[in-house]
Design a protein around this motif. Structure first.
Motif: not given
Length: 289
Positions: A256-265
């Protein structure tokens, strides 16, 4: 109370801690037979105590003192728990299964590094930290699971722990930075031109650079899962299911993080409970998530 009753109560206390605090690991632990589930709960409860010292709100000097006291108490096991229920359960477990209690020394070393605000210049340095705080748990767990070839299995359990910790680091990128912690290697930040500096709107780095950085670290974590999951065929069915469930939850989180990297930012990324339960159910029947 008899000694037997005291031990049983101590295990129940550890299982209560695990049920209430192990948001992800509980899904795997519950797949184990009762004896192994009790022992792994004792390991988790001990590790939770150490983590809570490192993550608590005491001044650093007091945290380091408490970590030192915990290290000393663990070194007195299995024979002397001082009446502490968590240590009573762990000490009892160590007389019945080959649990490498010395691995807790490494966990404490990693927590001490957090307390002192250590940062990591290279991945080799970060790898040391990941082995301390998560690889140690993999090796402790292997003592519960059992395997015919511990010499080959231990490095794989260690690698799986590294994979899980790298996932944690990405998941908690903002939360850790707010607390003044940066785990990603300085060499990687330099490579992608990122600082991980924060303002009221989040990280100040250009989004395109953050995307590249997070995906690079996610690819690295995926490699460690590929290595660590080679452990599964070396375990009995229920132990393999437990490990696959834990790893599967974190691996889906990584995807999930790799698919939407900006989410964890912006905030912590997590999986809903029903998805975790689905991963655990598939692990029990021997299917990957």
């Amino acid at each position: 109370m008899t000694a037997t009753t005291d031990v049983a109560a101590a295990y129940r206390r550890c299982e209560d801690i695990t049920r209430s605090q192990a948001a992800n690991f509980a899904y795997g632990i519950r797949l184990l037979p009762p004896a192994k589930r009790r022992v792994l709960s004792a390991i988790y409860a001990t590790a939770r105590r150490i983590d809570d010292i490192g993550d608590g709100h005491l001044p650093p000097a007091e945290k380091l003192e408490l970590l030192g006291e915990t290290r000393a108490a663990l070194r007195r096991l299995p024979g002397n728990s001082g009446g502490d229920p968590v240590l009573t359960a762990l000490g009892h477990a160590a007389t019945r299964m080959p649990i490498p209690l010395e691995a807790f020394d490494e966990l404490i070393d990693g927590c001490a590094a957090d307390v002192t605000g250590r940062r990591y210049a290279t991945f080799e340095e970060l790898h040391w930290y990941c082995r301390c705080v998560a690889g140690s748990i993999g090796r402790l767990s292997l003592g519960v699971f059992g395997t015919a070839d511990p010499g080959r299995a231990a490095p794989l359990a260690d690698a799986l722990g590294v994979a899980l910790q790298l996932t944690n680091i990405l998941r908690d990128l903002v939360e850790d930075r707010v607390d003044g912690r940066i785990y990603l290697p300085a060499e990687d930040l330099e490579r992608f031109g990122c600082t991980l500096n924060l303002n009221d709107g989040g990280f100040t780095d250009p989004p395109a650079r953050l995307i590249e950085l997070v995906r690079y670290e996610a690819d690295r974590a995926a490699h460690w899962y590929d290595v660590g999951l080679r452990l599964l065929p070396m375990l009995d069915r229920r132990s393999a299911a437990c490990t696959a469930a834990m790893a599967g939850i974190y691996r889906r989180l990584l995807a999930r993080i790799a698919a939407d990297p900006l989410a964890v930012t912006h905030s912590r990324v997590s999986l809903p409970g029903h998805e975790k339960a689905w991963v655990a159910a598939r692990a029990l029947v021997g299917r990957s998530a």
